[in-house]
Every structure is written in C-alpha cells, then in structure tokens.
Design an enzyme around this catalytic site. Sequence first.
Site, mmCIF file in Angstrom:
data_model
loop_
_atom_site.group_PDB
_atom_site.id
_atom_site.type_symbol
_atom_site.label_atom_id
_atom_site.label_comp_id
_atom_site.label_asym_id
_atom_site.label_seq_id
_atom_site.Cartn_x
_atom_site.Cartn_y
_atom_site.Cartn_z
ATOM 1 N N ASP A 139 0.904 -1.214 -0.092
ATOM 2 C CA ASP A 139 0.031 -0.256 0.060
ATOM 3 C C ASP A 139 0.819 1.334 0.075
ATOM 4 O O ASP A 139 1.718 1.187 0.533
ATOM 5 C CB ASP A 139 -1.125 -0.178 1.346
ATOM 6 C CG ASP A 139 -2.040 0.917 1.065
ATOM 7 O OD1 ASP A 139 -1.735 2.329 1.149
ATOM 8 O OD2 ASP A 139 -3.404 0.718 1.317
ATOM 9 N N ILE A 140 0.558 2.283 -0.864
ATOM 10 C CA ILE A 140 1.358 3.385 -0.720
ATOM 11 C C ILE A 140 1.112 4.405 0.283
ATOM 12 O O ILE A 140 1.842 5.372 0.747
ATOM 13 C CB ILE A 140 1.062 4.257 -2.150
ATOM 14 C CG1 ILE A 140 -0.453 4.746 -2.262
ATOM 15 C CG2 ILE A 140 1.549 3.469 -3.598
ATOM 16 C CD1 ILE A 140 -0.465 5.843 -3.132
ATOM 17 N N HIS A 182 -10.515 -5.534 -3.076
ATOM 18 C CA HIS A 182 -9.185 -5.543 -2.441
ATOM 19 C C HIS A 182 -9.132 -6.197 -0.812
ATOM 20 O O HIS A 182 -10.209 -5.604 -0.410
ATOM 21 C CB HIS A 182 -8.403 -4.354 -2.940
ATOM 22 C CG HIS A 182 -8.950 -3.105 -2.352
ATOM 23 N ND1 HIS A 182 -10.063 -2.605 -2.952
ATOM 24 C CD2 HIS A 182 -8.554 -2.236 -1.153
ATOM 25 C CE1 HIS A 182 -10.492 -1.627 -2.215
ATOM 26 N NE2 HIS A 182 -9.539 -1.493 -1.218
ATOM 27 N N SER A 229 -12.713 2.634 -0.919
ATOM 28 C CA SER A 229 -12.263 3.914 -1.788
ATOM 29 C C SER A 229 -11.743 3.584 -3.173
ATOM 30 O O SER A 229 -11.977 4.223 -4.084
ATOM 31 C CB SER A 229 -10.946 4.397 -1.035
ATOM 32 O OG SER A 229 -9.755 3.133 -0.919
ATOM 33 N N ASN A 268 -13.313 -3.614 2.728
ATOM 34 C CA ASN A 268 -14.200 -2.753 2.598
ATOM 35 C C ASN A 268 -15.087 -2.775 1.553
ATOM 36 O O ASN A 268 -14.653 -3.125 0.401
ATOM 37 C CB ASN A 268 -13.515 -1.403 2.716
ATOM 38 C CG ASN A 268 -12.652 -1.057 3.917
ATOM 39 O OD1 ASN A 268 -12.761 -1.529 4.966
ATOM 40 N ND2 ASN A 268 -11.517 -0.315 3.457
ATOM 41 N N HIS A 293 -7.001 -5.750 2.187
ATOM 42 C CA HIS A 293 -6.039 -5.225 3.042
ATOM 43 C C HIS A 293 -5.368 -6.089 3.957
ATOM 44 O O HIS A 293 -6.093 -6.635 4.753
ATOM 45 C CB HIS A 293 -6.386 -3.891 3.784
ATOM 46 C CG HIS A 293 -6.774 -2.589 2.899
ATOM 47 N ND1 HIS A 293 -6.068 -1.694 2.718
ATOM 48 C CD2 HIS A 293 -7.971 -2.536 2.507
ATOM 49 C CE1 HIS A 293 -6.825 -0.828 2.076
ATOM 50 N NE2 HIS A 293 -8.005 -1.467 1.901
#
Length: 111
Positions: free
Chosen positions: A30-31, A97, A92, A84, A99
């Site tokens: 993750d950025i 995806h 978002s 999410n 996490h």
Amino acid sequence: MDNCLFCKIVRGEIPSSKVYEDDTVLAFRDIEPQAPVHVLLIPKEHFDSILEVDEKTFAHMKTVVKKLAVDLGIAENGFRVVINTGRDGQQSVKHLHFHILGGRSMQWPPG
C-alpha cells in the site's frame, strides 16, 4: 475497466511494489501503509466488491493471504485482513481488494 486504478496496476500502466503475482491475483504494498506490513491483494479480473466475486477466485485469494502472511513474517503474531465494501463500508477503490495488515498490535477502530 479502463479507468479503474487497480486494473491499471494489473495492466502495468501504474507501477506498484509487487510482493506476489500469479495468473489470478496480484499483491503489492500500500502506498499509504497503516501498519508496518500493509499489502493489498487484488484479483486480476475486475470485481467491484466481495458481493460480485466468484467462489473460485475468493477461495484462491484466501489461500494467497495465508502464503503472504507466512512469507511476510506476520503469521506467527497475527494480522488483520480488511475488506471494505461500498460507500458506507469506506471502499475507496471500486475493485475488490483485501488489506493485509500486520507487524504490530492494532486497535479497532484505528485511533
């Protein structure tokens, strides 16, 4: 999905810090990490959310989570997998995806 951020990453149009890739999924750092280890695991095929993904892809993603947890050194002490879904679930990017977060004890909700 032409404008999907994660589809662009899958196609190599946007660079990522890959940690795992196979024919079905891609995992990358993750950025904006929320933990010492924060990896996103995405299916290469576009699914808006967990509500759309087929069972075979979802099962494969679960298997890869286990592999990544071991490979990234977070399996022994524990980790969190967050999915999410939708606006109220604070999704978002409209591409399924996971996490994968670990490397320290985490309170929920984040502080």
